[in-house]
Design an enzyme around this catalytic site. Structure first.
Site, PDB file in Angstrom:
ATOM      1  N   HIS A 206      29.544  39.982  55.582  1.00  0.00           N
ATOM      2  CA  HIS A 206      30.941  40.348  55.297  1.00  0.00           C
ATOM      3  C   HIS A 206      31.935  39.893  55.980  1.00  0.00           C
ATOM      4  O   HIS A 206      33.318  40.378  55.685  1.00  0.00           O
ATOM      5  CB  HIS A 206      30.777  41.996  55.212  1.00  0.00           C
ATOM      6  CG  HIS A 206      30.806  42.563  56.821  1.00  0.00           C
ATOM      7  ND1 HIS A 206      29.563  42.542  57.608  1.00  0.00           N
ATOM      8  CD2 HIS A 206      31.634  43.233  57.417  1.00  0.00           C
ATOM      9  CE1 HIS A 206      30.156  42.952  58.795  1.00  0.00           C
ATOM     10  NE2 HIS A 206      31.347  43.386  58.727  1.00  0.00           N
TER      11      HIS A 206
ATOM     12  N   HIS B  17      37.556  39.939  57.285  1.00  0.00           N
ATOM     13  CA  HIS B  17      36.857  40.959  57.445  1.00  0.00           C
ATOM     14  C   HIS B  17      36.726  41.495  55.975  1.00  0.00           C
ATOM     15  O   HIS B  17      37.687  42.158  55.434  1.00  0.00           O
ATOM     16  CB  HIS B  17      36.998  42.212  58.203  1.00  0.00           C
ATOM     17  CG  HIS B  17      35.929  43.200  58.313  1.00  0.00           C
ATOM     18  ND1 HIS B  17      35.732  44.184  57.391  1.00  0.00           N
ATOM     19  CD2 HIS B  17      35.071  43.465  59.184  1.00  0.00           C
ATOM     20  CE1 HIS B  17      34.935  45.010  57.643  1.00  0.00           C
ATOM     21  NE2 HIS B  17      34.341  44.928  58.705  1.00  0.00           N
TER      22      HIS B  17
END
Length: 167
Positions: free
Chosen positions: A70, A85
């Site tokens: 992620h 992110h």
């Protein structure tokens, strides 16, 4: 003079980051997560994505690919460190909906594909698909100027100009 003798290249202290995603620019202060909105990890921007490809915003080296895929960290030749992110609270997805196309240590150029993300799955299972792009070593940054328009295109739109100290 010593740099010339030993063939060391000068490193440009200024880097222009490209949009790593296509979508709508969101000021970091408006990200619905205090870790990002209060700049606890560093300054930057965020993008509300409109498609699932994440590309490198700069040329450099991949220094971290989180096991859950992620988030990715990239370091520029001048020392600037950038964290992408993807989404908010996406770590709990344990990599579901994420496909990484790079590994730690990989050299990348601006526009190279880093991740493919199923944002429908992110919207279903995480808090938000808003993706912060954070300059994590802010103590090394001399200046940061956001230059992005409201909508950005991955690998094409210039979004931030950053100058690092003493490189």
């Amino acid at each position: 003079m010593l740099k010339k003798l030993f063939g060391r290249k000068e490193v440009d202290p200024t880097v222009t980051l490209k949009a790593p995603l296509t979508g709508k620019l969101v000021p970091l202060e408006q990200v619905p997560d205090p870790v990002f909105s209060q700049k606890m990890m560093g300054d930057g921007i965020a993008i509300e994505p409109s498609n699932g490809e994440v590309v490198s915003p700069l040329s450099g080296e991949v220094i971290q690919v989180f096991p859950t895929k992620h988030a990715i960290g990239i370091k520029a030749p001048n020392g600037l460190e950038v964290l992408i992110h993807v989404g908010l609270e996406t770590v709990s997805m344990n990599g579901e909906g994420f496909e990484s196309h790079v590994q730690e240590g990989a050299k990348v150029k601006a526009g190279d594909i880093l991740l493919t993300v199923d944002f429908d799955k992110v919207k279903e299972k995480a808090k938000s698909s808003i993706t912060p792009i954070i300059l994590t070593n802010s103590d090394q940054i001399d200046s940061m100027n956001v230059i992005a328009p409201e909508t950005v295109e991955k690998g094409i739109t210039d979004v931030v100009i950053v100058t690092v100290k003493g490189s």
